[in-house]
Design a protein around this motif. Structure first.
Motif, PDB file in Angstrom:
ATOM      1  N   LYS A  60       0.809  -1.208   0.000  1.00 15.29           N
ATOM      2  CA  LYS A  60       0.000   0.000   0.000  1.00 15.29           C
ATOM      3  C   LYS A  60       0.840   1.254   0.000  1.00 15.29           C
ATOM      4  N   ASP A  65     -14.365   0.559   0.821  1.00 17.40           N
ATOM      5  CA  ASP A  65     -13.665  -0.525   0.133  1.00 17.40           C
ATOM      6  C   ASP A  65     -14.578  -1.749   0.034  1.00 17.40           C
ATOM      7  N   ASN A 111     -16.525  -4.038   2.622  1.00 14.16           N
ATOM      8  CA  ASN A 111     -15.462  -4.510   3.512  1.00 14.16           C
ATOM      9  C   ASN A 111     -15.144  -3.521   4.615  1.00 14.16           C
ATOM     10  N   GLU A 112     -14.829  -2.285   4.261  1.00 19.41           N
ATOM     11  CA  GLU A 112     -14.525  -1.306   5.314  1.00 19.41           C
ATOM     12  C   GLU A 112     -14.681   0.106   4.798  1.00 19.41           C
TER      13      GLU A 112
HETATM   14 MG   LIG Z   1      -8.382  -2.224   3.773  1.00 18.44          MG
END
Ligand SMILES: [Mg+2]
Ligand SMILES: Nc1ncnc2c1ncn2[C@@H]1O[C@H](COP(=O)(O)OP(=O)(O)O)[C@@H](O)[C@H]1O
Length: 397
Positions: free
Chosen positions: A267, A317, A330-331
Motif C-alpha cells: 500500500k 472498500d 469490507n470497510e
Molecule cells: Mg483495507
C-alpha cells in the motif's frame, strides 16, 4: 475573523503516522493558493502536540528529533470571549513571545488510532470548533470493523460471513469458534477489529494456519474477526463526499496487490515512497469494470456512507467475487490516505477544490449544530431544589 486559520492536524500515536504526515503535507501544498492560512498541529509518536513553520516542510521529517526540538508545544484553549485558540505554550525563539491563533476550522489529516477513531473529533466537539470529516459516532464506527459490519448488515448492505471474538472467548471456546469459522470453508481471513493498513490481517488455508494467524493477530488487538474469503478476489474502492443526507460517489478504483492480501508494503512502500503516499500505489482508475458494476458499487458506497453516519469525505472498500460479481462491503476509511484526491481528480474535482468542499461541509455542520438548542435553563441547582436531592451533604434526605 480576518485570517482564516486552518489548523492542519496530523501525525499521531498510530502505525499510520508517516502516511498521515504525507497526507497533511500534500493537503497543505494543494491549499497554497487558497485563502486559508495553514497552521500545522503535529502530534508526535509519543503524543506531544507541536506547531511551528518547520513542520510544513516534508524534508525536515528526516531528522525527526531535530524537528521536534525546533517545534513548539501547543494546545487548544478558550479565551475570555469563548473563542478557541491554538496557543503556543513556550517561546518559539529568543525574542518572540508565544503566539496564539484563533481557530477558523480544523483539517483532520490523521490516519488510524485516536486521530481517526472519534477521540480527536471529540476534542474538537468539546472545543466547539469546526472540523473536517466524520463526527464522533461515524469515526468510531469506521474504526471498528465488527460494529461497522453489524450496522451495515442490519441495513441490507451485503457483508461477508464472519465470527468475532475476544481473547478470553478464544481461551475458553476455541473449538466452538473454529467450528463456526470452518463452516465458511477455507481459505479464511483473520483480522483485528480495529487496525488498518493490513496489519495483523492473514489468510489461513488450514486449521494450523488459522490458529497461528489468530494468535499473531492478538498481538495487535484484543478483538478479532474470522471471515469467509472472497475468492477469486477483486477489490474495488469508491470515495464519497457529502453528508449522510446528501452525498455523491467518485469514480471507482481497482487497487492491484502483489500478494494475496494487500500488505502494508504494497500500500505505502511500492514505488519507493516519495511524497505521493497512497497515490503511488498500483491501481487502475477508473476501475476496468462494467458500467453496471460501477453503478452498483457507487450506490452501495453512498448508502453505506449514510448508514454509518459518515460525513465529509470517506473511501469505502468493497470485495468483489471476480467470477460471480457479488459485492461485499469490507470497510470504510473515514480519513482516507491522500484524501483520495486521485479519485476525485478523475471525477473532475481538483485537490484544492476537494479540500475546500470538505472544509465547507465541516463549517456547515458546525453552524447547524450551534443553531440548535444546546443547553437548557433549569432550576435544578437552585437552593430549594438541592434540598430535595437525596445523597447530598446538607440535604435533609
Ligand atoms: Mg483495507
Ligand atoms: N473476506 C476477505 N476475502 C478476501 N480477501 C480479504 C478479505 N478481507 C480482507 N481481505 C484482504 O486483506 C486486505 C486487508 O483487509 P482489510 O479488511 O481491508 O483491512 P485493513 O483495514 O487492514 O485494510 C484487503 O485489502 C484484502 O486484500
Amino acid at each position: 475573523m480576518s485570517q482564516k486559520n486552518l489548523i492542519v492536524a496530523f501525525g499521531g500515536v498510530s502505525p499510520e503516522h508517516e502516511v498521515s504526515v504525507l497526507t497533511a503535507i500534500q493537503a497543505i501544498s494543494a491549499l497554497e493558493e487558497s485563502s486559508y492560512n495553514c497552521i500545522p498541529l503535529y502530534v508526535t509518536k509519543s503524543g506531544r502536540w507541536l506547531t511551528g513553520g518547520k513542520l510544513l516542510d516534508l524534508s525536515n521529517y528526516k531528522e525527526i528529533n531535530q524537528l521536534e526540538n525546533d517545534a513548539v508545544s501547543c494546545a487548544f484553549v478558550k479565551d475570555e470571549t469563548g473563542r478557541t485558540l491554538l496557543k503556543e505554550q513556550e517561546n518559539s525563539g529568543f525574542f518572540s513571545k508565544p503566539k496564539s491563533f484563533p481557530v477558523y476550522a480544523v483539517l483532520c489529516a490523521f490516519h488510524g488510532s485516536e486521530g481517526e477513531n472519534g477521540s480527536f473529533q471529540g476534542v474538537c466537539e468539546m472545543m466547539n470548533i469546526p472540523y473536517t470529516g466524520s463526527g464522533v459516532l461515524g469515526s468510531s464506527l469506521g474504526m471498528d470493523k465488527v460494529k461497522a459490519k453489524l450496522v451495515a448488515a442490519a441495513n441490507g448492505i451485503p457483508v461477508t460471513k464472519a465470527v468475532n471474538f475476544y481473547e478470553s472467548d478464544w481461551e475458553q471456546e476455541q473449538e466452538d469458534i473454529i467450528t463456526v469459522a470452518e463452516d465458511f470453508d477455507y481459505p479464511l481471513i483473520v483480522k483485528p477489529a480495529s487496525l488498518g493498513s493490513s496489519i495483523g490481517v492473514a489468510i489461513a488455508n488450514d486449521r494450523e494456519e488459522l490458529v497461528n494467524a489468530v494468535e499473531t493477530a492478538f498481538r495487535y488487538d484484543a478483538h478479532l474477526l474470522i471471515e469467509e474469503a472472497v475468492n477469486p478476489l477483486m477489490e474495488i474502492n469508491c470515495s464519497v463526499i457529502g453528508t449522510p443526507e446528501d452525498c455523491k460517489p467518485s469514480v471507482c478504483e481497482k487497487p492491484l496487490g502483489k500478494t494475496e492480501t494487500l500488505s502494508f508494503e504494497d500500500k505505502y512502500q511500492s514505488g519507493g515512497g516519495g511524497d505521493k503516499g497512497m497515490a503511488s500505489a498500483d491501481r487502475i482508475i477508473p476501475a476496468d469494470i462494467s458500467d453496471e458494476l460501477t453503478r452498483k458499487i457507487q450506490s452501495l458506497a453512498t448508502k453505506t456512507f449514510s448508514t454509518l453516519d459518515a460525513s465529509g469525505l470517506a473511501r469505502l472498500d468493497f470485495l468483489v467475487n471476480a467470477n460471480s460479481k457479488e459485492v461485499y462491503f469490507n470497510e470504510i476509511n473515514t480519513i482516507p490516505g491522500s484524501f483520495s484526491f486521485y479519485l476525485w481528480e478523475k471525477s473532475d474535482l481538483r485537490f484544492d477544490k476537494l479540500l475546500t468542499e470538505l472544509i465547507e461541509i465541516g463549517l456547515k455542520k458546525h453552524r447547524e449544530n450551534n443553531g440548535r438548542v444546546r443547553s437548557y435553563e433549569t432550576n435544578l441547582l437552585s437552593e430549594k431544589a438541592i434540598k430535595g436531592i437525596k445523597g447530598l451533604k446538607g440535604s435533609k434526605n
